[in-house]
Design a protein around this motif. Sequence first.
Motif, PDB file in Angstrom:
ATOM      1  N   ARG B  79       0.805  -1.233   0.000  1.00  0.00           N
ATOM      2  CA  ARG B  79       0.000   0.000   0.000  1.00  0.00           C
ATOM      3  C   ARG B  79       0.831   1.272   0.000  1.00  0.00           C
ATOM      4  N   ALA B  80       2.121   1.224  -0.449  1.00  0.00           N
ATOM      5  CA  ALA B  80       2.935   2.442  -0.327  1.00  0.00           C
ATOM      6  C   ALA B  80       4.110   2.457  -1.296  1.00  0.00           C
ATOM      7  N   THR B  81       4.447   3.685  -1.714  1.00  0.00           N
ATOM      8  CA  THR B  81       5.731   3.971  -2.339  1.00  0.00           C
ATOM      9  C   THR B  81       6.732   4.276  -1.237  1.00  0.00           C
ATOM     10  N   GLU B  82       8.025   3.949  -1.481  1.00  0.00           N
ATOM     11  CA  GLU B  82       9.077   4.228  -0.502  1.00  0.00           C
ATOM     12  C   GLU B  82      10.107   5.168  -1.103  1.00  0.00           C
ATOM     13  N   ILE B  83      10.569   6.135  -0.290  1.00  0.00           N
ATOM     14  CA  ILE B  83      11.709   6.969  -0.669  1.00  0.00           C
ATOM     15  C   ILE B  83      12.729   6.847   0.449  1.00  0.00           C
ATOM     16  N   LEU B  84      13.981   6.508   0.091  1.00  0.00           N
ATOM     17  CA  LEU B  84      15.002   6.138   1.083  1.00  0.00           C
ATOM     18  C   LEU B  84      16.236   7.006   0.905  1.00  0.00           C
ATOM     19  N   THR B  85      16.855   7.374   2.029  1.00  0.00           N
ATOM     20  CA  THR B  85      18.143   8.067   1.955  1.00  0.00           C
ATOM     21  C   THR B  85      19.162   7.375   2.863  1.00  0.00           C
ATOM     22  N   VAL B  86      20.397   7.313   2.399  1.00  0.00           N
ATOM     23  CA  VAL B  86      21.465   6.617   3.135  1.00  0.00           C
ATOM     24  C   VAL B  86      22.119   7.582   4.114  1.00  0.00           C
ATOM     25  N   LEU B  87      22.116   7.200   5.401  1.00  0.00           N
ATOM     26  CA  LEU B  87      22.769   8.032   6.419  1.00  0.00           C
ATOM     27  C   LEU B  87      24.219   7.648   6.612  1.00  0.00           C
ATOM     28  N   GLU B  88      24.530   6.367   6.400  1.00  0.00           N
ATOM     29  CA  GLU B  88      25.886   5.885   6.690  1.00  0.00           C
ATOM     30  C   GLU B  88      26.144   4.637   5.855  1.00  0.00           C
ATOM     31  N   GLY B  89      27.360   4.528   5.294  1.00  0.00           N
ATOM     32  CA  GLY B  89      27.719   3.347   4.520  1.00  0.00           C
ATOM     33  C   GLY B  89      27.253   3.438   3.078  1.00  0.00           C
ATOM     34  N   SER B  90      27.297   2.281   2.406  1.00  0.00           N
ATOM     35  CA  SER B  90      26.901   2.205   0.999  1.00  0.00           C
ATOM     36  C   SER B  90      25.950   1.030   0.819  1.00  0.00           C
ATOM     37  N   VAL B 108      24.184   1.774  -6.993  1.00  0.00           N
ATOM     38  CA  VAL B 108      24.921   1.853  -5.734  1.00  0.00           C
ATOM     39  C   VAL B 108      24.635   3.214  -5.121  1.00  0.00           C
ATOM     40  N   LEU B 109      24.192   3.194  -3.861  1.00  0.00           N
ATOM     41  CA  LEU B 109      23.914   4.445  -3.146  1.00  0.00           C
ATOM     42  C   LEU B 109      24.978   4.678  -2.091  1.00  0.00           C
ATOM     43  N   ASN B 110      25.462   5.899  -2.030  1.00  0.00           N
ATOM     44  CA  ASN B 110      26.376   6.310  -0.979  1.00  0.00           C
ATOM     45  C   ASN B 110      25.674   7.299  -0.051  1.00  0.00           C
ATOM     46  N   LYS B 111      26.378   7.682   0.981  1.00  0.00           N
ATOM     47  CA  LYS B 111      25.831   8.609   1.974  1.00  0.00           C
ATOM     48  C   LYS B 111      25.196   9.831   1.301  1.00  0.00           C
ATOM     49  N   GLY B 112      23.962  10.126   1.659  1.00  0.00           N
ATOM     50  CA  GLY B 112      23.276  11.296   1.109  1.00  0.00           C
ATOM     51  C   GLY B 112      22.514  11.023  -0.172  1.00  0.00           C
ATOM     52  N   ASP B 113      22.676   9.828  -0.734  1.00  0.00           N
ATOM     53  CA  ASP B 113      21.904   9.513  -1.936  1.00  0.00           C
ATOM     54  C   ASP B 113      20.455   9.170  -1.552  1.00  0.00           C
ATOM     55  N   VAL B 114      19.552   9.420  -2.482  1.00  0.00           N
ATOM     56  CA  VAL B 114      18.121   9.189  -2.274  1.00  0.00           C
ATOM     57  C   VAL B 114      17.620   8.313  -3.427  1.00  0.00           C
TER      58      VAL B 114
END
Lengths: 188, 188, 188, 188, 188, 188
Positions: B79-90, B108-114
């Motif tokens: 029932r949802a879309t997700e939006i995620l951001t990386v606080l630490e690590g990859s 590949v997501l690094n710190k600060g990527d959304v």
Amino acid sequence: LYVCAVFVNGFACKDPKTALVEDFFFSGLHMAGNTSNKQGSAVTAVNVAQIAGLNTLGISLARVDYAPYGQNPPHIHPRATEILTVLEGSLYVGFITSNPENKLFSKVLNKGDVFVFPQGLIHFQFNYGTNKAIAIAALSSKNPGVITIANTVFGSNPSISGDILAKAFQVDKKMVDHIHAQFSEYAT
Amino acid sequence: LYVCAVFVNGFACKDPKTALVEDFFFSGLHMAGNTSNKQGSAVTAVNVAQIAGLNTLGISLARVDYAPYGQNPPHIHPRATEILTVLEGSLYVGFITSNPENKLFSKVLNKGDVFVFPQGLIHFQFNYGTNKAIAIAALSSKNPGVITIANTVFGSNPSISGDILAKAFQVDKKMVDHIHAQFSEYAT
Amino acid sequence: LYVCAVFVNGFACKDPKTALVEDFFFSGLHMAGNTSNKQGSAVTAVNVAQIAGLNTLGISLARVDYAPYGQNPPHIHPRATEILTVLEGSLYVGFITSNPENKLFSKVLNKGDVFVFPQGLIHFQFNYGTNKAIAIAALSSKNPGVITIANTVFGSNPSISGDILAKAFQVDKKMVDHIHAQFSEYAT
Amino acid sequence: LYVCAVFVNGFACKDPKTALVEDFFFSGLHMAGNTSNKQGSAVTAVNVAQIAGLNTLGISLARVDYAPYGQNPPHIHPRATEILTVLEGSLYVGFITSNPENKLFSKVLNKGDVFVFPQGLIHFQFNYGTNKAIAIAALSSKNPGVITIANTVFGSNPSISGDILAKAFQVDKKMVDHIHAQFSEYAT
Amino acid sequence: LYVCAVFVNGFACKDPKTALVEDFFFSGLHMAGNTSNKQGSAVTAVNVAQIAGLNTLGISLARVDYAPYGQNPPHIHPRATEILTVLEGSLYVGFITSNPENKLFSKVLNKGDVFVFPQGLIHFQFNYGTNKAIAIAALSSKNPGVITIANTVFGSNPSISGDILAKAFQVDKKMVDHIHAQFSEYAT
Amino acid sequence: LYVCAVFVNGFACKDPKTALVEDFFFSGLHMAGNTSNKQGSAVTAVNVAQIAGLNTLGISLARVDYAPYGQNPPHIHPRATEILTVLEGSLYVGFITSNPENKLFSKVLNKGDVFVFPQGLIHFQFNYGTNKAIAIAALSSKNPGVITIANTVFGSNPSISGDILAKAFQVDKKMVDHIHAQFSEYAT
């Protein structure tokens, strides 16, 4: 590029004066789909891709044919609830609730039985009998989408890394490679 | 039995005069979840079950912790879309589109990527590095639901028939029994 | 002119075959915004203007940085509820309910605390400490909008008549002229 | 405690067999509200609190009376768009768009003119003439809510800290204290 | 071809920088419609066709004039609830619930009375007095639609077969032909 | 008093731990309805009144049986679009667009044909052949409602005034009395 449809029931994108009766019509749902495939089933979808007039109207249909021992394998509709009725034969059907219960609700359906698969839940239908079966399903979206679990997880394009799937399914990587190979037909 | 919540922003079920600031508050998202499990990850959810004031408001949060080589295995939110951001690590993340393309969108997501995981699609995050990783995810529902694919398919309660799963995943039934056994912890 | 986005999860406006993984991606939320301004805060928004793939998906993110004694002044999101978590520092936050109660719900938030600001209500965050603070906020719209109360009322372009504002705020017109002057930077 | 209403047009909470015609009726919108107050205006609301049958139906009405030089000061409806028509007199009306433009759209309305105030935007009506004025407004919610900007910011209960408001409005704290005092009637 | 409208309050189709105040304005609702017709009534609609800025905002207005003994005959709005207030004169109004009850809720409305007609239900207003009457109605859609029952059933273009209507209304076909003739003005 | 249903797919009103598979099940859609009535048709509805688990899920089904020359007379669903497929026989079907065009879109449907009736529009199905016909219809609401035009207009309880109907249908009052009498079976 999808060019959206007709205006008859609210503001859409096409001049209502040019809407045709064919924009609300589809033909052929009486014909059996070809079930000569590994799962032994075939889905004939009638949604906004087939009937442009469904745009904005929140509903679509499908016919499902099942060979003996055929199944519509575990899958989800990301944007719709499904309600299905059996026209011919018998089906063993089920859906599984979300975490943490993962409770299986299952039932044998005979001709004239109706069953509901709530939005986004994994569900399946299995024809356990020696005769073919037929069902009509309605879905609460003009464009419900279908995600067949095994095909999507093991037959994506490109493949999901074997390390990820091995850990997710708690099997060794050789087994993942084996399953990947079964679904290679789906990959480019 | 869910007793619905507060009235502050529209008609709900509780006298707004008795709403408390605590009905809009949760504490503890700075604390790492326990990743000592087979998948090496932990989700701390903050939705309407934790914050009654979210009732009718269409949003929730979660923190995800990943051990080195840990993963949040393939799953969906019905029932949802997700939006995620990386606080630490990859993290190596991805989602797969619906039939018939089943196209994997990964990055590949690094710190600060959304990154965005659209509603109802199968997606995953994998910490391929030697350090832990942390992400914050927001979901477009007060009660998004989580369906972990492997657990739900192979660990439901009761089990889905081995015949159905063997055909769905194109493996022999012994293999299905083997996988079922891995998820027996989830069954009653 | 907004050209709407991708097709992956439903009928939108672009051929899904041309959607790219970059349509679901944004980079840079780990970087502090520049808080060298009168309010001592900076908002880095990640919504449909930054991530085209959010179109139709009903969610967005933002990072908020606060200098010591900085604040995100009283504002509203006309189309979204907000849920915020503190990554660093401490914040005094609050929202005010609608007429006739106009009740202030306020709380001091520390690291890991989560707070909900219901749709359309006036709310604020104030960093009362001597260190910077950081928060991540999620909003229940692809395009939530921001209306900073003081800027909008006293810095609109053109200005709202001083007579109207003097009576609304129960001050004399000279005072309104004085406040207008503070916000002249926002006017053309 | 709100006890929700009638069943006639869909599943609600009361046996439709007991619904009465009075559940769809309100009387008195022809009577002028009392405009003997500081703003010189009065709103008579007809929403789900007055007509139980509006539950789930997404609309409500209001009558607004304006004394000469009276105004409906800058305010927002957190859950509704407003469309207003002038029955008598003339009004100078406007709304301001969200950040960063904060553009004022304003117009003089005469008898029979209609104007739209989009959802969640700050708007006002001012009777600049020497005669009274009357308007009928419709709102796109059974329970639109009203947030009068000045009263809510400076008359909340308890008060927002003077430090926060002084910085937000770029005035000294003495001025904030002065304005707070004007709205003390609203506080407990 | 409808070209959709302005951007001010959310993503629509036109550059908000080119939106004009006229996009939110309509003039002339103080003028009586021409009631010199068979039903003795006239509706002046103010919806998205008249005010482009209403696009996506879910509301519209209408003025209805009634000659003495005039009526707004039984009709439905397929996409909206209506809330109506009487400005002048008296009206006998009603709506009928759906099958199987088909219960008539009716009431005499005088100046200042308000009444609700729930979405999609057949309703009417009749001016039983010797003076004209005037009402303002608000509808919960930018494009509510109007289906006047008699005109639509007996005046469609082309006509519905007389056999169908004779059986539906339980009259002989000659009577249907007679009624069809009354509505021939509506057919091409 | 409707007691709402189960929790499996989102917050509803009943403890999901007590939901049963029967809450998603209905039996009997293979059985023909009794068409021995004036219209020669019968509708077997399967909506939230029959399947409690449909609550909040936005869809329902119906089977329609038609005797030779039987018809499902002109009617509307105030809260749903309908999509219908013919299982047996042939049907002449149609819907009429709203004012001012009142355009009839009609078509002969044979076995396997599918047709869409957009939300709130008047529509009908007529079995012009000498054999019975059967259709399955899906509707985009858990509780779509049915308003049979003739029954509702001429068989309401109490009756709509003959003066109103005579003018609406452009017939004399004696004719209205005659039609009223045909529908007296529906009145108390």
